[in-house]
Design a protein around this motif. Structure first.
Motif, mmCIF file in Angstrom:
data_model
loop_
_atom_site.group_PDB
_atom_site.id
_atom_site.type_symbol
_atom_site.label_atom_id
_atom_site.label_comp_id
_atom_site.label_asym_id
_atom_site.label_seq_id
_atom_site.Cartn_x
_atom_site.Cartn_y
_atom_site.Cartn_z
ATOM 1 N N ASN A 29 0.972 -1.219 -0.059
ATOM 2 C CA ASN A 29 0.008 0.073 0.119
ATOM 3 C C ASN A 29 0.870 1.157 -0.025
ATOM 4 O O ASN A 29 1.534 1.598 1.113
ATOM 5 C CB ASN A 29 -0.956 0.020 1.304
ATOM 6 N N GLN A 30 1.088 1.952 -1.045
ATOM 7 C CA GLN A 30 1.832 2.992 -1.212
ATOM 8 C C GLN A 30 1.136 4.384 -0.995
ATOM 9 O O GLN A 30 1.637 5.358 -1.446
ATOM 10 C CB GLN A 30 2.457 2.973 -2.620
ATOM 11 N N MET A 31 0.069 4.212 -0.114
ATOM 12 C CA MET A 31 -0.577 5.509 0.301
ATOM 13 C C MET A 31 -0.545 5.565 1.847
ATOM 14 O O MET A 31 -1.490 6.305 2.414
ATOM 15 C CB MET A 31 -1.940 5.400 -0.068
ATOM 16 N N GLU A 32 0.373 4.738 2.470
ATOM 17 C CA GLU A 32 0.371 4.894 3.955
ATOM 18 C C GLU A 32 1.549 4.937 4.592
ATOM 19 O O GLU A 32 2.447 4.352 3.790
ATOM 20 C CB GLU A 32 -0.504 3.878 4.633
ATOM 21 N N TRP A 33 1.840 5.368 5.621
ATOM 22 C CA TRP A 33 3.039 5.586 6.486
ATOM 23 C C TRP A 33 3.246 4.322 7.458
ATOM 24 O O TRP A 33 1.999 3.815 7.832
ATOM 25 C CB TRP A 33 3.331 6.914 6.994
ATOM 26 N N TRP A 34 4.394 4.181 7.695
ATOM 27 C CA TRP A 34 4.544 3.048 8.756
ATOM 28 C C TRP A 34 5.143 3.661 10.040
ATOM 29 O O TRP A 34 5.934 4.580 9.910
ATOM 30 C CB TRP A 34 5.726 1.888 8.158
ATOM 31 N N ASP A 35 4.782 3.098 11.189
ATOM 32 C CA ASP A 35 5.194 3.705 12.078
ATOM 33 C C ASP A 35 6.431 2.939 12.821
ATOM 34 O O ASP A 35 7.089 3.205 13.654
ATOM 35 C CB ASP A 35 4.196 3.545 13.483
ATOM 36 N N ALA A 36 6.971 1.756 12.343
ATOM 37 C CA ALA A 36 7.994 0.998 12.323
ATOM 38 C C ALA A 36 8.207 -0.175 11.405
ATOM 39 O O ALA A 36 7.239 -0.352 10.723
ATOM 40 C CB ALA A 36 8.100 0.256 13.899
ATOM 41 N N PRO A 37 9.200 -0.645 10.999
ATOM 42 C CA PRO A 37 9.450 -1.704 10.017
ATOM 43 C C PRO A 37 8.892 -3.099 10.472
ATOM 44 O O PRO A 37 8.222 -3.614 9.638
ATOM 45 C CB PRO A 37 11.076 -1.817 9.953
ATOM 46 N N CYS A 38 9.255 -3.362 11.941
ATOM 47 C CA CYS A 38 8.690 -4.693 12.384
ATOM 48 C C CYS A 38 7.639 -4.560 13.486
ATOM 49 O O CYS A 38 7.437 -3.408 14.006
ATOM 50 C CB CYS A 38 9.889 -5.567 12.504
ATOM 51 N N GLN A 39 6.898 -5.464 13.708
ATOM 52 C CA GLN A 39 5.812 -5.409 14.669
ATOM 53 C C GLN A 39 6.299 -5.058 16.018
ATOM 54 O O GLN A 39 5.767 -4.445 16.864
ATOM 55 C CB GLN A 39 4.719 -6.549 14.671
ATOM 56 N N THR A 40 7.235 -5.669 16.400
ATOM 57 C CA THR A 40 7.925 -5.591 17.689
ATOM 58 C C THR A 40 8.842 -4.557 18.014
ATOM 59 O O THR A 40 9.571 -4.238 18.889
ATOM 60 C CB THR A 40 8.432 -6.993 18.319
ATOM 61 N N ASP A 41 9.029 -3.808 16.823
ATOM 62 C CA ASP A 41 10.105 -2.770 17.066
ATOM 63 C C ASP A 41 9.776 -1.456 17.945
ATOM 64 O O ASP A 41 8.542 -1.263 18.102
ATOM 65 C CB ASP A 41 10.219 -2.022 15.823
ATOM 66 N N PHE A 42 10.627 -1.020 18.639
ATOM 67 C CA PHE A 42 10.247 -0.083 19.789
ATOM 68 C C PHE A 42 11.661 0.921 19.717
ATOM 69 O O PHE A 42 12.724 0.178 19.707
ATOM 70 C CB PHE A 42 9.945 -0.519 21.111
ATOM 71 N N PRO A 43 11.505 2.064 19.881
ATOM 72 C CA PRO A 43 10.084 3.105 19.872
ATOM 73 C C PRO A 43 9.585 3.075 18.270
ATOM 74 O O PRO A 43 10.282 2.904 17.367
ATOM 75 C CB PRO A 43 10.492 4.234 20.307
ATOM 76 N N LYS A 44 8.265 3.256 18.334
ATOM 77 C CA LYS A 44 7.483 3.363 17.105
ATOM 78 C C LYS A 44 7.213 4.834 16.802
ATOM 79 O O LYS A 44 7.277 5.804 17.973
ATOM 80 C CB LYS A 44 6.081 3.070 17.225
ATOM 81 N N ILE A 45 7.334 5.427 15.535
ATOM 82 C CA ILE A 45 7.290 7.009 15.445
ATOM 83 C C ILE A 45 5.750 7.502 15.419
ATOM 84 O O ILE A 45 4.812 6.505 15.226
ATOM 85 C CB ILE A 45 7.942 7.328 14.141
ATOM 86 N N ASN A 46 5.657 8.607 15.645
ATOM 87 C CA ASN A 46 4.405 9.198 15.504
ATOM 88 C C ASN A 46 3.991 9.487 13.855
ATOM 89 O O ASN A 46 4.821 10.673 13.576
ATOM 90 C CB ASN A 46 4.279 10.602 16.449
ATOM 91 N N ILE A 47 3.449 8.913 13.311
ATOM 92 C CA ILE A 47 3.246 9.021 11.801
ATOM 93 C C ILE A 47 2.478 10.429 11.603
ATOM 94 O O ILE A 47 2.422 10.861 10.513
ATOM 95 C CB ILE A 47 2.313 8.172 11.165
ATOM 96 N N GLN A 48 1.851 10.963 12.553
ATOM 97 C CA GLN A 48 1.202 12.141 12.519
ATOM 98 C C GLN A 48 2.371 13.456 12.129
ATOM 99 O O GLN A 48 2.198 14.556 11.627
ATOM 100 C CB GLN A 48 0.486 12.635 13.760
ATOM 101 N N LYS A 49 3.517 13.067 12.612
ATOM 102 C CA LYS A 49 4.659 14.092 12.545
ATOM 103 C C LYS A 49 5.523 13.784 11.082
ATOM 104 O O LYS A 49 6.443 14.564 10.857
ATOM 105 C CB LYS A 49 5.615 13.791 13.516
#
Length: 249
Positions: A166-186
């Motif tokens: 889906n090339q119309m959305e941002w990811w908050d992290a590459p993998c599901q258990t990654d931390f920290p996740k970014i704020n995609i609103q930023k």
């Protein structure tokens, strides 16, 4: 008198079942029985209305607090619209693709690695240790495997380019258990390839990658090395002082 006594033993009942005969209370046994029969029985099965509990109040307060924190988020936009997953990699993204930079030992070659890219999962490890992985996790979202690739740059950096399904959305992290996740609103749309970043951003990303590599090797990060250099200069300027027990905070 007899008529009066008979009238005194009579109870007049209203539509609601209450005595409306007179203001004087009925005193005869017959009147008491009639009055008792007319009174409705209490319902034992009807539970009382549950008051709003303290837990509910706390939940409401937590929701309000979370909304306020989101509104008051004054943190800067994530560098390259990505971040650092400590001990693993540095990543950036555009709407179309995700770029992951994994620090490697010097002079690493492609045949030294074991990289498996699938639609919903990512594995990164070394060929000699097939059961041990730097990354072995489900991706946050699916990718297009045929359009994704990896390469080694400078002999010490694995670069993965993952094409988003889906090339119309941002990811908050590459993998599901990654931390920290970014704020995609930023997130701010911009190039994610290291070579396409502006000078200041590129230097920041390269420093993040250097620090990751140093930590993996058990060596000091860039900031820690600066402190060590300052201490060495100070020691050289004051040979009369004993620095054997000196510690850097």
């Amino acid at each position: 008198e007899k008529s009066k006594e008979e009238n005194d033993g009579v109870i007049e009942m209203g539509d609601d079942g209450f005595d409306i005969s007179s203001d004087e209370p009925a005193s005869t046994p017959a009147a008491a029985k009639v009055a008792a029969a007319a009174m409705p029985e209490p319902k034992a099965d009807a539970p009382p209305a549950a008051p709003k509990t303290e837990q509910n109040n706390n939940d409401d307060k937590n929701d309000d607090k979370q909304e306020e924190e989101e509104e008051e988020d004054n943190s800067p936009p994530p560098i390259g619209n990505g971040g650092t997953i400590d001990g693993k990699y540095v990543w950036t993204q555009t709407l179309q693709e995700l770029t992951i930079n994994v620090p490697l030992p010097e002079n690493t070659r492609g045949r030294d690695l074991n990289v498996i890219i699938s639609k919903k999962h990512l594995k990164i490890g070394f060929a000699k240790t097939k059961q041990e992985f730097i990354v072995n996790d489900d991706l946050t979202k699916p990718i297009i495997v045929d359009d994704s690739l990896w390469t080694i740059e400078d002999g010490n950096r694995l670069v993965l380019t993952l094409q988003k399904s889906n090339q119309m959305e941002w990811w908050d992290a590459p993998c599901q258990t990654d931390f920290p996740k970014i704020n995609i609103q930023k997130v701010q749309p911009e190039n994610s390839n290291l070579s396409d970043l502006d000078g200041e951003t590129r230097q920041t990303v390269e420093k993040m990658m250097f620090d990751q590599r140093q930590k993996a090797l058990g060596l000091p990060t860039a900031d820690e090395q600066k402190k060590l250099d300052i201490l060495e200069k100070f020691k050289a300027s004051h040979p009369e002082m004993d620095f054997s027990n000196a510690k850097i905070n």
